[in-house]
Design an enzyme around this catalytic site. Structure first.
Site, PDB file in Angstrom:
ATOM      1  N   ASN A 137      29.940  35.868  38.657  1.00  0.00           N
ATOM      2  CA  ASN A 137      28.578  36.364  38.431  1.00  0.00           C
ATOM      3  C   ASN A 137      27.659  35.206  37.994  1.00  0.00           C
ATOM      4  O   ASN A 137      28.008  34.050  38.141  1.00  0.00           O
ATOM      5  CB  ASN A 137      28.564  37.540  37.451  1.00  0.00           C
ATOM      6  CG  ASN A 137      27.488  38.558  37.818  1.00  0.00           C
ATOM      7  OD1 ASN A 137      26.343  38.181  38.038  1.00  0.00           O
ATOM      8  ND2 ASN A 137      27.862  39.811  37.901  1.00  0.00           N
ATOM      9  N   ARG A 138      26.490  35.547  37.467  1.00  0.00           N
ATOM     10  CA  ARG A 138      25.428  34.548  37.299  1.00  0.00           C
ATOM     11  C   ARG A 138      25.398  33.923  35.915  1.00  0.00           C
ATOM     12  O   ARG A 138      25.678  34.593  34.923  1.00  0.00           O
ATOM     13  CB  ARG A 138      24.075  35.207  37.585  1.00  0.00           C
ATOM     14  CG  ARG A 138      23.941  35.593  39.044  1.00  0.00           C
ATOM     15  CD  ARG A 138      22.651  36.342  39.339  1.00  0.00           C
ATOM     16  NE  ARG A 138      22.543  36.614  40.766  1.00  0.00           N
ATOM     17  CZ  ARG A 138      23.196  37.601  41.385  1.00  0.00           C
ATOM     18  NH1 ARG A 138      23.980  38.427  40.698  1.00  0.00           N
ATOM     19  NH2 ARG A 138      23.079  37.770  42.686  1.00  0.00           N
ATOM     20  N   HIS A 163      28.990  32.704  40.845  1.00  0.00           N
ATOM     21  CA  HIS A 163      30.373  32.757  41.329  1.00  0.00           C
ATOM     22  C   HIS A 163      31.053  31.390  41.389  1.00  0.00           C
ATOM     23  O   HIS A 163      31.748  31.062  42.355  1.00  0.00           O
ATOM     24  CB  HIS A 163      30.420  33.420  42.704  1.00  0.00           C
ATOM     25  CG  HIS A 163      30.114  34.894  42.682  1.00  0.00           C
ATOM     26  ND1 HIS A 163      30.264  35.679  41.572  1.00  0.00           N
ATOM     27  CD2 HIS A 163      29.663  35.735  43.665  1.00  0.00           C
ATOM     28  CE1 HIS A 163      29.931  36.931  41.857  1.00  0.00           C
ATOM     29  NE2 HIS A 163      29.552  36.989  43.116  1.00  0.00           N
ATOM     30  N   HIS A 165      36.663  39.785  44.425  1.00  0.00           N
ATOM     31  CA  HIS A 165      35.430  40.249  45.091  1.00  0.00           C
ATOM     32  C   HIS A 165      35.746  41.059  46.359  1.00  0.00           C
ATOM     33  O   HIS A 165      35.030  40.948  47.362  1.00  0.00           O
ATOM     34  CB  HIS A 165      34.553  39.045  45.411  1.00  0.00           C
ATOM     35  CG  HIS A 165      33.090  39.336  45.483  1.00  0.00           C
ATOM     36  ND1 HIS A 165      32.532  40.169  46.434  1.00  0.00           N
ATOM     37  CD2 HIS A 165      32.056  38.917  44.715  1.00  0.00           C
ATOM     38  CE1 HIS A 165      31.220  40.215  46.249  1.00  0.00           C
ATOM     39  NE2 HIS A 165      30.909  39.472  45.212  1.00  0.00           N
ATOM     40  N   TYR A 183      35.619  43.878  48.998  1.00  0.00           N
ATOM     41  CA  TYR A 183      34.675  44.921  49.414  1.00  0.00           C
ATOM     42  C   TYR A 183      35.517  46.067  49.945  1.00  0.00           C
ATOM     43  O   TYR A 183      36.266  45.888  50.913  1.00  0.00           O
ATOM     44  CB  TYR A 183      33.781  44.426  50.546  1.00  0.00           C
ATOM     45  CG  TYR A 183      32.751  43.390  50.207  1.00  0.00           C
ATOM     46  CD1 TYR A 183      33.107  42.056  50.019  1.00  0.00           C
ATOM     47  CD2 TYR A 183      31.406  43.721  50.128  1.00  0.00           C
ATOM     48  CE1 TYR A 183      32.142  41.080  49.757  1.00  0.00           C
ATOM     49  CE2 TYR A 183      30.435  42.755  49.863  1.00  0.00           C
ATOM     50  CZ  TYR A 183      30.814  41.446  49.676  1.00  0.00           C
ATOM     51  OH  TYR A 183      29.861  40.492  49.421  1.00  0.00           O
ATOM     52  N   ASP A 195      23.610  46.498  42.159  1.00  0.00           N
ATOM     53  CA  ASP A 195      24.179  45.147  41.995  1.00  0.00           C
ATOM     54  C   ASP A 195      24.113  44.857  40.500  1.00  0.00           C
ATOM     55  O   ASP A 195      23.425  43.949  40.054  1.00  0.00           O
ATOM     56  CB  ASP A 195      23.365  44.134  42.816  1.00  0.00           C
ATOM     57  CG  ASP A 195      24.043  42.767  42.909  1.00  0.00           C
ATOM     58  OD1 ASP A 195      25.098  42.591  42.264  1.00  0.00           O
ATOM     59  OD2 ASP A 195      23.504  41.898  43.606  1.00  0.00           O
ATOM     60  N   GLN A 222      30.948  44.841  37.819  1.00  0.00           N
ATOM     61  CA  GLN A 222      29.753  44.718  38.641  1.00  0.00           C
ATOM     62  C   GLN A 222      29.925  45.668  39.816  1.00  0.00           C
ATOM     63  O   GLN A 222      30.837  45.498  40.631  1.00  0.00           O
ATOM     64  CB  GLN A 222      29.598  43.270  39.151  1.00  0.00           C
ATOM     65  CG  GLN A 222      28.334  43.018  39.954  1.00  0.00           C
ATOM     66  CD  GLN A 222      27.123  42.660  39.078  1.00  0.00           C
ATOM     67  OE1 GLN A 222      27.231  42.580  37.851  1.00  0.00           O
ATOM     68  NE2 GLN A 222      25.976  42.462  39.694  1.00  0.00           N
ATOM     69  N   GLU A 237      33.656  44.646  40.795  1.00  0.00           N
ATOM     70  CA  GLU A 237      34.127  43.368  40.261  1.00  0.00           C
ATOM     71  C   GLU A 237      34.326  43.516  38.759  1.00  0.00           C
ATOM     72  O   GLU A 237      33.369  43.438  37.998  1.00  0.00           O
ATOM     73  CB  GLU A 237      33.096  42.280  40.563  1.00  0.00           C
ATOM     74  CG  GLU A 237      32.785  42.119  42.038  1.00  0.00           C
ATOM     75  CD  GLU A 237      31.391  41.540  42.292  1.00  0.00           C
ATOM     76  OE1 GLU A 237      31.097  40.445  41.799  1.00  0.00           O
ATOM     77  OE2 GLU A 237      30.581  42.190  42.979  1.00  0.00           O
TER      78      GLU A 237
HETATM   79  C1  GLA Z   1      27.970  39.663  43.512  1.00  0.00           C
HETATM   80  C2  GLA Z   1      26.563  39.481  43.100  1.00  0.00           C
HETATM   81  C3  GLA Z   1      25.679  39.795  44.250  1.00  0.00           C
HETATM   82  C4  GLA Z   1      26.023  38.923  45.427  1.00  0.00           C
HETATM   83  C5  GLA Z   1      27.457  39.105  45.795  1.00  0.00           C
HETATM   84  C6  GLA Z   1      27.867  38.160  46.887  1.00  0.00           C
HETATM   85  O1  GLA Z   1      28.286  40.970  43.648  1.00  0.00           O
HETATM   86  O2  GLA Z   1      26.211  40.244  41.980  1.00  0.00           O
HETATM   87  O3  GLA Z   1      24.349  39.635  43.869  1.00  0.00           O
HETATM   88  O4  GLA Z   1      25.814  37.590  45.089  1.00  0.00           O
HETATM   89  O5  GLA Z   1      28.264  38.897  44.667  1.00  0.00           O
HETATM   90  O6  GLA Z   1      27.057  38.199  47.994  1.00  0.00           O
END
Ligand code: GLA
Length: 340
Positions: free
Chosen positions: A78-79, A104, A173, A175, A243, A277, A304
């Site tokens: 994450n950020r 990430h 991560h 999906y 998100d 997340q 996540e």
């Molecule tokens: C995470 C982030 C999203 C995006 C995805 C990858 O979930 O929170 O904003 O960056 O990864 O695309």
């Protein structure tokens, strides 16, 4: 439980990559490229096996993708705002690879490296040593993830130790699409969480958690993922959909359940981590060609499990600093069942 391994190509820098298959009631394929869950096949309510993750048939798909499909994310998932943080008054600067933010793990995060692999009786252990200042993070970090398959459960045990204080937040991560294709908007989701982390315009948490009650973020009763996604809530506009980090109540087990009504396939997630997340694949745009064709917007959803985004800069969030005398030990379990 059976495990097999096969060669799966070579990276541009000449490293050999393998693909491992773990089979029991579900079949899981994992590559040591990026510590990636490449495929999970699970039965529907009539016992028919089907794919439940988004992915590629070849390692080149993963090498060329920017969407972290199935990958292990580190050193910090994450950020991190402005790619900056302090430990003990010392400033550290990371790549700003997502607008002004670090995302990430940086330019070459754990999703783009080749992990050491060791087959175990009930699974696979992947290990990666990231050196001091790799991607700007202090301390040499020895990380491992043990993937264990037990009947219908895939267990991920995360372990990390460091030789100098650093920040750590590891996740996967994947999906998920329990229908095996199409959009995930008809999936039903339950999250045992009363609060989530609203974000500012640059997707960094504002610092205080808001209650989900009375908002489209309330999944305390199983609700269609797409039911309220377009209702104009400012937070949904910001994320282009969901998100957001949810603060898990950490009372129930599992804490998250997703069901796909047609197939009956159900995913239950349990974790020791404080947050998740929930991301509805809003940035997927069809540019990646996956195993079943273009990977379209909202064709997969991510759960996540994680520490909260930007924790290194958020004094009120649980600390993500790891010191040499400590161990980072976390666990997430994905269980695949069916609803009748
Ligand atoms: C995470 C982030 C999203 C995006 C995805 C990858 O979930 O929170 O904003 O960056 O990864 O695309």
């Amino acid at each position: 439980m059976e495990t097999t391994s096969e060669p799966w190509g070579i990276t541009p820098s000449g490293e050999r990559v393998k693909l491992f298959t773990l089979s029991d009631e579900i079949t899981v394929k994992i590559s040591n490229y990026g510590g990636t869950i490449v495929s999970i096949q699970a039965p529907d309510r009539s016992g028919r096996m089907g794919e439940v993750t988004l992915g590629f048939n070849t390692v080149d798909g993963y090498i060329n993708s920017d969407f972290y499909l199935g990958a292990t994310i580190g050193r910090y998932a994450n950020r991190i705002a402005n790619g900056e943080f302090y430990i003990d008054g010392e400033a550290y600067k990371l790549a700003q690879n997502n607008g002004p933010n670090h995302l990430h793990g940086g330019i070459k995060g754990y999703d783009k490296v080749v992990w050491d692999a060791e087959l175990l009786e009930s699974g696979l252990r992947l290990s990666y040593r990231s050196t001091d200042m790799e991607e700007g993070y202090p301390g040499t970090l020895e990380a491992s993830i043990t993937f264990t398959l037990r009947e219908d459960r895939l267990e991920l045990d995360y372990l990390a130790v460091t030789d100098n204080p650093t920040v750590v937040n590891l996740t996967n991560h994947a999906y998920f699409n329990l229908a095996g294709g199409g959009s995930v908007l008809r999936h039903r989701l339950w999250i045992d969480s009363d609060r989530y982390s609203p974000v500012g315009e640059n997707m960094i948490p504002l610092g205080k958690h808001d209650v989900v009650e009375g908002t489209p973020f309330d999944f305390r009763e199983a609700t269609e993922v797409g039911g309220r996604i377009n209702d104009g809530h400012v937070q949904l506009e910001r994320g282009g959909g969901y998100d957001h980090n949810y603060v898990l109540n950490q009372i129930s087990n599992p804490q998250i359940r997703v069901t796909e009504p047609e197939s009956g396939r159900t995913l239950e997630v349990s974790t020791t981590m404080p947050g998740v997340q929930f991301y509805t694949g809003n940035f997927l745009d069809g540019s990646d060609k996956g195993r079943n064709g273009p990977i379209n917007r909202r064709s997969g959803l991510c759960l996540e499990t994680q520490f909260f985004p930007d924790s290194p800069n958020q004094p009120d969030f649980p600390s993500t600093i790891l010191r040499p005398c400590e161990k980072y030990i976390e666990k997430t379990v994905y269980r695949f069942t069916t609803e009748s």
